[in-house]
Write an enzyme that holds these catalytic residues in place. Structure first.
Site, PDB file in Angstrom:
ATOM      1  N   ASP A   1       0.842  -1.198   0.000  1.00 38.73           N
ATOM      2  CA  ASP A   1       0.000   0.000   0.000  1.00 38.73           C
ATOM      3  C   ASP A   1       0.876   1.247   0.000  1.00 38.73           C
ATOM      4  OD1 ASP A   1      -2.825   1.169   0.512  1.00 38.73           O
ATOM      5  OD2 ASP A   1      -1.573   2.133   2.029  1.00 38.73           O
TER       6      ASP A   1
ATOM      7  N   GLU B   1       0.005  -2.063  -5.065  1.00 34.73           N
ATOM      8  CA  GLU B   1      -1.312  -1.437  -5.253  1.00 34.73           C
ATOM      9  C   GLU B   1      -1.119  -0.006  -5.718  1.00 34.73           C
ATOM     10  OE1 GLU B   1      -4.834   0.978  -4.208  1.00 34.73           O
ATOM     11  OE2 GLU B   1      -2.809   1.158  -3.422  1.00 34.73           O
TER      12      GLU B   1
END
Length: 567
Positions: free
Chosen positions: A275, A316
């Site tokens: 992330d 991501e």
């Protein structure tokens, strides 16, 4: 890449917070243990509130120990016994201000071994700007013209050291500074002030703080002689919330990275979702998002660590299709998200055409782009990602359609206005039409990749406007994050649309025609139809759908040519 790394299986993956069903991971395990869910999921993506976190529903990590309110090591062992592999988040760009490293800075200041674990703003920009009256460097325009800040102003948190010195640190995402209330006795300890005066001054101060004023902005009136002592008292008791950027040039950060990956591997992780990785590399004069080559150097080093613990990385990132970031990730061997599929399916239904779905499918096959695909998730339905696949007009129609069905549009990044998504459950985005949801799920499992399934989509969850209202400002994402009681979730298993989804997912999980190494054929069809066929070791799964009537059929045959599944 490590050639000995385990090959990721392409079976369906459940996606939920640890408290999404029943309130704990133990309850979700009870849900997964129901007969209806036997052999449905090959893996489980547990969102990061499973760790010790404070904000952003888990994405502000204090440390990667399990959150005792939600999960235990016994839960993870039980999931392993159920043959369910795990996917976890690792937030590369930042940690919570409540992390032990940041708290050590607050306690020890310049003597902290972690003072450069985070990014000292002024040291970073030394020689690249002018110091301001507030004590931070304002970088020259030439150095920040290509930088992208997620909030108004510079991404700074002024941190008070034990000696009272204010030091700016880089803070890309959330920050909040809190001041404790004071009373007369607090003031009497730091000033030569009588009790009655101290009591009245404390009331003035507390009232001003409740109004949102900072200590320096308080009007002291006749108590002005106590101004300095009072402000020093308030500032010495300052508390923070927020997510502080990590300094990837610090060896201690890389020790932290490896320790974290080792811990996640010990939890039974198979996939690690990275992330906010694209914000981590920073250099004066270069973009602070997708810094090139910094981003790729970072991924390479993290991947080397992941290889040591047999972990597969899933970086991501949201970016426009036309930027080809998905191709760059695939070219370097990374698994990537198919953020295009959710919007493309809705578009296909609204325009009754297979055109873009087929174009995207062929591209994944031709360029060997391995993806995790999805319909809904904890975030919104991606729209930025579609630029270059759909026209601006088509994207706007898509936005308007989902909003008309009760969704919310959230524009991010202020004046830049370069990222937006629609927040809605996928079922509501489809007009709460059972046939559309089933066809969407069927398309998902026949598209290339590993299907990720949001728990509310599985249960045909509707937009939760009450949750958005209760969450207040910035609570738009709660529309698709409804926590369910265990009994409530189990009752939903009786719904026809749920049972049929479970049948499709179980078929996808167990039939050998599918897989990253299997062959997908895209068959000729009319524009309003979609015909796909998977083949592997003599097994065939054929899919024929009508995008206009939202009907489809599936026929699967084994290596002997016998029909083993029919939908």
């Amino acid at each position: 890449m490590n050639e000995n790394k385990s090959i990721i299986k392409s079976g369906p993956m459940l996606n939920a917070y640890p408290d999404s069903i029943g309130g704990t991971l133990d309850d979700i395990i009870k849900f997964l243990d129901k007969d209806e869910l036997e052999d449905v999921f090959q893996s489980f993506y547990i969102l990061p509130s499973v760790f010790n976190t404070d904000l952003d529903r888990g994405f502000s990590v204090i440390d990667y120990n399990l959150n005792k309110m939600y999960a235990s090591k016994e839960n993870l062992i039980e999931l392993k016994k159920m043959n369910i592999a795990l996917k976890f988040d690792f937030v590369l760009n930042h940690s919570s201000v409540l992390s032990s490293q940041f708290q050590d800075i607050l306690k020890n200041g310049e003597n902290s071994r972690y003072k450069e674990f985070f990014i000292p703003w002024n040291k970073f920009w030394d020689g690249c700007g002018e110091i301001t009256e507030e004590g931070y460097i304002q970088p020259d325009a030439e150095y920040i013209k290509d930088m992208f800040f997620r909030k108004p102003g510079l991404p700074i948190l002024m941190v008070r050291m034990p000696d009272g010195k204010e030091v700016p640190y880089w803070n890309t995402f959330y920050q909040e500074v809190k001041y404790e209330k004071i009373d007369a006795q607090d003031l009497m300890k730091v000033s030569d002030i009588q009790y009655v005066s101290a009591d009245r001054l404390a009331k003035i101060v507390n009232t001003s703080m409740n109004e949102g004023k900072k200590p320096a902005d308080i009007e002291f009136g006749k108590f002005d002689e106590y101004r300095k002592d009072t402000i020093d008292l308030l500032e010495s008791r300052r508390k923070y919330l927020g997510q502080m950027d990590l300094n990837i040039k610090s060896p201690l950060v890389w020790e932290f990275y490896e320790d974290t990956l080792k811990k996640l591997s010990g939890y039974g992780a198979e996939i690690i979702r990275l992330d906010a990785f694209a914000y981590a590399p920073k250099e004066p004069g270069l973009p602070n998002f997708l810094n090139d080559p910094g981003t790729w150097n970072l991924l390479g080093r993290v991947n080397d660590l992941a290889d040591k613990y047999n972990l597969t990385l899933l970086p991501e990132i949201h970016s426009k299709y036309e930027d080809k970031m998905h191709e760059k990730l695939a070219d370097q061997g990374y698994l990537t998200y198919d953020f295009f599929l959710p919007g493309l399916i809705i578009d296909a239904f609204e325009r009754n055409t297979n055109e873009v779905l087929i174009r995207w499918s062929k591209e994944m096959l031709e360029k060997d782009i391995k993806v995790v695909n999805m319909l809904g998730c904890h975030d919104g339905i991606p729209l930025l990602d579609l630029k270059g696949l759909l026209t601006e007009e088509q994207i706007q129609v898509l936005i308007d359609t989902v909003v008309e069905r009760g969704g919310f549009v959230k524009d991010l990044h202020g004046e830049k206005n370069i990222y937006y998504q629609v927040n809605a459950t996928y079922y509501s985005a489809l007009g709460e039409d059972d046939a559309k949801l089933l066809l969407a799920r069927a398309i998902q499992i026949f598209m290339p990749g590993k299907p990720q399934v949001w728990y509310l989509d599985l249960l045909a969850g509707k937009n939760d406007h009450e949750a958005v209202k209760n969450a207040g400002a910035g609570g738009h994402k709660e529309i698709n994050r409804t926590n369910l009681q265990l009994e409530e979730a189990c009752n939903e298993l009786g719904k026809d649309v749920v049972l049929k989804q479970l049948s499709l997912l179980k078929f996808r999980n167990n039939f050998p025609a599918f897989g990253f190494d299997a062959e997908l054929k895209i068959l000729e069809s009319k524009p309003e139809s979609l015909k796909l066929q998977w083949e592997n070791n003599g097994c065939i799964a054929a899919f024929d759908a009508n995008l206009k009537t939202h009907t489809f059929n599936i026929v699967a045959t084994d290596e002997k040519g016998e029909v083993v599944y029919n939908f």
